[in-house]
Design an enzyme around this catalytic site. Structure first.
Site, PDB file in Angstrom:
ATOM      1  N   GLU A 125      -1.036  -3.392  -0.987  1.00 26.52           N
ATOM      2  CA  GLU A 125      -1.702  -4.185  -2.022  1.00 26.52           C
ATOM      3  C   GLU A 125      -2.613  -5.223  -1.385  1.00 26.52           C
ATOM      4  O   GLU A 125      -3.699  -5.516  -1.906  1.00 26.52           O
ATOM      5  CB  GLU A 125      -0.663  -4.869  -2.915  1.00 26.52           C
ATOM      6  CG  GLU A 125      -1.255  -5.666  -4.070  1.00 26.52           C
ATOM      7  CD  GLU A 125      -1.740  -7.062  -3.697  1.00 26.52           C
ATOM      8  OE1 GLU A 125      -2.700  -7.557  -4.307  1.00 26.52           O
ATOM      9  OE2 GLU A 125      -1.159  -7.659  -2.764  1.00 26.52           O
ATOM     10  N   ASP A 162       4.010  -4.608   0.966  1.00 29.67           N
ATOM     11  CA  ASP A 162       3.471  -4.998   2.265  1.00 29.67           C
ATOM     12  C   ASP A 162       3.514  -6.504   2.509  1.00 29.67           C
ATOM     13  O   ASP A 162       3.518  -7.306   1.584  1.00 29.67           O
ATOM     14  CB  ASP A 162       2.044  -4.472   2.452  1.00 29.67           C
ATOM     15  CG  ASP A 162       1.108  -4.802   1.289  1.00 29.67           C
ATOM     16  OD1 ASP A 162       1.596  -4.975   0.149  1.00 29.67           O
ATOM     17  OD2 ASP A 162      -0.108  -4.880   1.516  1.00 29.67           O
TER      18      ASP A 162
END
Length: 414
Positions: free
Chosen positions: A142, A84
């Site tokens: 994350e 991400d």
């Protein structure tokens, strides 16, 4: 004498398709995706894994990707990369800068996916040199601390082989070419806390008829600065950050509430609990002193766990990295105050090694103030989450080799 894992790693990565990997990285960097929205990134990773011969599944824990390569008897090793990006507007000026407004790979996760892809390809192509099972994992979210737990909750270890060891790495500021290992605590825990201060609103010309929550919030913010300096022992590391304070709508209106957002960084549960208790006490005390009509609301929100390397595992991985990259490339910086959710993949106490790959371009590093003081220079160069964060492309091949050699140090090598 060089180990068989190091020799094999150098052999099977000798002809890495570096230009193609760099192009893959640039493409990921141009198209960043926020947490749990990593659809394009996940699809690209899954496509590469299938082409390399991995049994591949998508949509694990939302947008997670899992590839499995079964290669005879031997240990099961998991390699993980997070996917991400962040809600940051890029300011690097790179020709491959983000094309998505307000979103940027400001933490290097695009580089992590590139490293993972290169390692997965190299290990698949060189499967005649090792035996065991390789699990390659592209993890979502994350940055929000959700991804690892979501994948585990989605049956990660019921649907796919349970690893004997887990490996992961992260790009970090510092002169490109160093590999930071700590055989124990390497990353801290993080905890978000929200405080709502309730006042009594009114006209700015008549403060005596109100209870001003802005003033009370200001006292709380100021008093919170004493939590670390006066309530945490000098031997313990901790950080308390006020990341946001919000109140009011107009210049002449005293609002009825103010909101404060905090982030804590701690390295033990005892210190975390002590800080939370202090925050509750300070907020309640200042609101009582101000005559607030209601007690403050103190909400403990999302959190990240500590990241604690298994010492034996990390020393083994650090040793093979030293063989691959040479003397002087391995350092132990001690624990960082940053946080990760990687350890949630190690449910049940699975051993793991997590390390850093320094990635600051040489020209940026050399131009940074600080002379020979490495810590001063690290503080001066763009860091993770900065709109100027831009890892050096020279780290593409070494980052593949760190994963390949770490995996081979854990698998059965012929």
């Amino acid at each position: 004498m060089t180990s068989s894992a190091a020799r094999t790693a150098l052999d099977i990565t000798a002809d890495l398709p570096v230009p193609a990997l760099e192009d893959f990285y640039r493409d990921l960097h141009r198209h960043p995706e926020l947490s749990l929205e990593e659809h394009r990134t996940a699809a690209l990773l899954a496509e590469r894994l299938r082409k390399a011969g991995y049994e591949t599944a998508e949509g694990v824990g939302g947008t997670g990707v899992v590839g499995v390569l079964r290669n005879g008897d031997g240990p099961t090793v998991l390699l993980r990369a997070d996917m991400d990006a962040l809600p940051v507007t890029e300011e690097t000026g790179l020709p491959y800068a983000s094309e998505t407004a307000g979103v940027m790979h400001a933490c290097g996760h695009d580089l992590h996916v590139t490293w993972l892809t290169g390692a997965a390809d190299a290990l698949a192509a060189g499967r005649d040199t090792w035996s065991g099972t390789l699990v390659v994992l592209g993890q979502p979210a994350e940055e929000t601390g959700e991804g690892a737990a979501r994948m585990v909750a989605d049956g990660l270890y019921e649907r796919f082989p349970r690893p004997d060891v887990l490996l992961a790495q992260h790009a970090a500021p510092g002169p490109a070419g160093l590999y930071a290992h700590s055989p124990g605590l390497i990353m801290s825990a993080a905890t978000d806390i929200d405080i709502v201060v309730h006042g009594r609103g009114g006209h700015g010309s008549r403060p005596e008829a109100t209870v001003d929550p802005v003033v009370t919030a200001a006292y709380i913010v100021t008093r919170l600065q004493t939590v670390v300096s006066r309530e945490v022992a000098a031997r313990d590391s901790a950080v308390l950050t006020v990341g946001r304070i919000e109140a009011g709508t107009r210049h002449n209106i005293i609002p009825s509430e103010a909101r404060i957002a905090l982030n804590l960084r701690t390295q033990s549960e005892e210190v975390r609990e002590r800080m939370i208790a202090a925050i509750r006490r300070i907020a309640a005390g200042e609101c009582l002193a101000a005559g607030c009509p209601r007690e403050p609301e103190v909400t403990v929100g999302s959190s990240f766990p500590v990241t604690v390397n298994d010492p034996d595992t990390d020393r083994r991985i650090a040793a093979v990295h030293g063989e691959v990259f040479g003397a002087g490339t391995i350092l132990d910086p001690g624990p960082a105050m940053g946080s990760e959710d990687f350890s949630r993949l190690a449910e049940g106490g699975l051993p793991y090694s997590y390390w850093f790959v320094t990635s600051t371009p040489a020209d940026v590093w050399n131009a940074a103030p600080g002379g020979d003081d490495v810590l001063r220079k690290i503080a001066a160069v763009p860091s993770n989450h900065s709109p100027l964060f831009a890892p050096d492309l020279s780290t593409v091949a070494p980052g593949v080799r760190t994963l390949v050699s770490g995996a081979l140090a854990s698998l059965s090598v012929a």
